[in-house]
Enzyme design. Structure first.
Site, short mmCIF file in Angstrom:
data_model
loop_
_atom_site.label_atom_id
_atom_site.label_comp_id
_atom_site.label_asym_id
_atom_site.label_seq_id
_atom_site.Cartn_x
_atom_site.Cartn_y
_atom_site.Cartn_z
N ILE A 1 22.19 31.47 105.45
CA ILE A 1 20.73 31.67 105.51
C ILE A 1 20.04 30.65 104.61
CG2 ILE A 1 18.84 33.30 105.22
CD1 ILE A 1 20.95 35.55 105.29
N ASP B 1 34.59 30.32 94.46
CA ASP B 1 33.76 29.41 95.23
C ASP B 1 34.48 28.08 95.49
OD1 ASP B 1 30.99 28.62 96.24
OD2 ASP B 1 31.28 27.11 94.68
N GLU C 1 36.82 30.84 98.98
CA GLU C 1 36.12 30.03 99.98
C GLU C 1 36.85 28.69 100.05
OE1 GLU C 1 31.67 28.17 100.82
OE2 GLU C 1 32.47 28.25 98.78
#
Length: 568
Positions: free
Chosen positions: A376, A251, A286
């Protein structure tokens, strides 16, 4: 003295316990009621003694009892006793040789929301359904233990301990073993760039673990220190070895700053790839900087938000917040993403230049998704793309994602056209914490441009309950979507994977066919993929692909349609 964090079974009934507490005057191991003095060398406290798996322990540091920050399991909450765990006792049964990267079709899931039970065991029971569709990898959102019972997982404070609300360490191993028995790789989302705001006690005895460069989510971590590097290196290697993982998604690595151009991450990748585990290990990161340097130095792929953001702006018209970067000409940005992978590669931009050329990398170096937990969940109401654009356009984008040469990733529920939201949720320990989360979440979403009216309380249980994508509200519609996903993934496995294995021969050749349509050709040593795609208007002056292996509508007549031809 080398820093060795945590409790380790050394064999012959002996265990080693270690902790870095550089300013401590006295440290004792509390092992099931006994107080055992630990010795220090350069701030590293250790002791070796007889023990066994399943014993509760704490460290008493100058009179204060704290859990092991490298615990493999907890007796209960994040501030209570840790448990000794011997991972070598688990019987994996059948060996697993892994799968090559080009075969990856990733399915991102949150253990707590994936099933009504929200456990590792319940998730394992659902895996045959995914395998039957052609899913070849599951990416599990972070499971490192955090405060409370529910949360996304990105606020973990005990990096090596599976969250107990999901089950035991062996329950997680059972989930991995079940996935691999079905031919699916298991990738773990691992957070090393920050700790959660609740229950992290490391600053109380090792403030040197942190520095003065904060992240957006908390105190910056002093990755320039060898003791800190040892903590995270041991954690990553431990997860990999002890849970037979096939890889990681790291991450926000742009916030892992060691002052040496991320030498720590590059060395970690080299160390992982040098292991002889009998299977390939795939490393995904990421990195919002859009730089290729980690992928050139041992990382296999990177989340490619450029595809998502350009596509999202093109088909929804939304330009608030981070979407503003793609507002000027989103359809041209989509063309760049189809041709090169990324959009931003360091070229001049009305905002700040970003990125560097990455089109020399394999197509599998770009993890493309039409929706993720981030895209989302970082909306006030957690709407999925299908709720914004409708079923027909969403089916076309679904087909495009799964038949492009990039590494595709689906978010749970997407395989069956799910429309349930995915909201942000957490479980702070008290009302002050809940108030702080509500305030911070509201400020962040307001800054992006969202209207907060109707947004569920992110600290209440309702947000998690609303975020469960199964069962579908319309079973017949969900079945039709699953049939579409199965057909697309069968075609991908049969025709596209061999092309990826043969090697990329150049960039994608993209021709604009009017304002919102494209024909794309991706060349490979063994053949090519051609795609005719309309994203809002029919293609102008175009002929259909006469040998198309997949069609959904007619791109020369329909505003949303796709044809794909694959030759070998």
């Amino acid at each position: 003295m080398q820093t060795r964090w945590g409790a380790h079974a050394d064999g012959d009934g002996l265990w080693s316990f270690g902790l870095w507490a550089p300013k401590a005057r006295r440290v004792q191991l509390l092992l099931e009621g006994r107080e055992i003095a630990m010795r220090s060398e350069a701030g590293v406290w250790c002791v070796r003694l007889p023990a066994r798996a399943g014993m509760a322990y704490l460290f008493r540091i100058d009179g204060r009892d704290v859990p092991d920050p490298a615990a493999r399991a907890q007796l209960g909450g994040v501030e209570g006793p840790s448990l000794t765990v011997d991972p070598a006792r688990y019987d994996w049964g059948t060996p697993w040789q892994g799968r090559p990267l080009e075969e990856a079709v990733i399915f991102e899931l949150h253990v707590g929301a994936f099933t009504p039970e929200g456990t590792f065991a319940a998730a394992a029971r659902r895996l045959p359904e995914l395998a039957s569709l052609g899913i070849t990898a599951i990416e599990i959102m972070p499971v490192s233990q955090f405060a409370g019972r529910r949360g996304w997982g990105y606020d973990g404070v005990l990096i090596r301990a599976p969250h107990p609300a999901y089950g035991t360490p062996d329950d997680l191993r059972d989930l991995v073993a079940r996935a691999q028995s079905l031919g699916m790789m298991v990738i773990l989302d691992l957070v090393m760039n920050h700790f959660g705001p609740f229950g992290n006690l490391i600053p109380s005895y090792a403030p040197e673990f942190f520095n003065q460069r904060p992240t957006p989510w908390g105190d910056g971590i002093a990755f320039e220190r060898p003791e800190v590097q040892a903590f995270f290196r041991d954690a990553a290697l431990g997860w990999l070895r002890e849970y037979r993982l096939d890889g990681f998604r790291f991450d926000a690595v742009h916030e892992i700053r060691d002052g040496q151009d991320q030498r720590f991450m590059r060395q970690l990748a080299a160390e992982i790839h040098a292991l002889d585990l009998g299977r390939p290990v795939h490393l995904i990161c990421e990195d919002e900087r859009n730089l290729p340097h980690l992928r050139e130095a041992g990382f296999d792929a990177e989340w490619n938000d450029d595809w998502h953001n350009a596509m999202h702006v093109a088909v929804t018209g939304e330009t608030d917040g981070y979407y503003s970067r793609f507002a000027e000409d989103p359809f041209d940005d989509v063309a760049k993403a189809l041709s090169r992978g990324q959009v931003d590669e360091g070229q001049p931009h009305p905002e700040e230049p970003r990125g560097a050329p990455a089109a020399h990398l394999p197509w599998t170096a770009f993890v493309n998704a039409n929706q993720t937990h981030d895209q989302i969940g970082n909306r006030a109401l957690g709407e999925r793309l299908i709720s914004l654009i409708g079923d027909g356009p969403a089916r076309v984008l679904h087909a495009a994602l799964l038949l492009m040469p990039f590494m595709p990733m689906l978010f749970m529920g997407e395989e069956e056209g799910g429309a349930a939201p995915f909201l942000f949720f957490c479980d702070p320990p008290d009302e002050a914490g809940r108030a702080a989360v509500r305030k911070g979440r509201g400020a962040e979403l307001t800054r992006i441009g969202y209207d907060l009216s109707g947004m569920p309380d992110p600290t209440g249980p309702e947000a998690l309950e609303a975020s469960r994508p199964y069962p579908a509200s319309d079973p017949a519609r969900a079945a039709a979507w699953r049939d579409l996903t199965r057909d697309l993934l069968e075609l991908r496995a049969r025709k596209i994977v061999p092309l990826l294995s043969s090697g990329k021969l150049g960039l994608g050749a993209v021709t604009r066919l009017g304002a919102r349509a494209y024909v794309v050709r991706w060349p490979f040593a063994a053949g090519e993929i051609r795609m005719l795609l309309s994203l809002g208007e029919p293609a102008t002056g175009a002929q259909g692909l006469p040998r198309a292996e997949f069609r959904l509508g007619d791109p020369t007549l329909d505003p949303f349609a796709i044809e794909v031809e694959i030759t070998a």
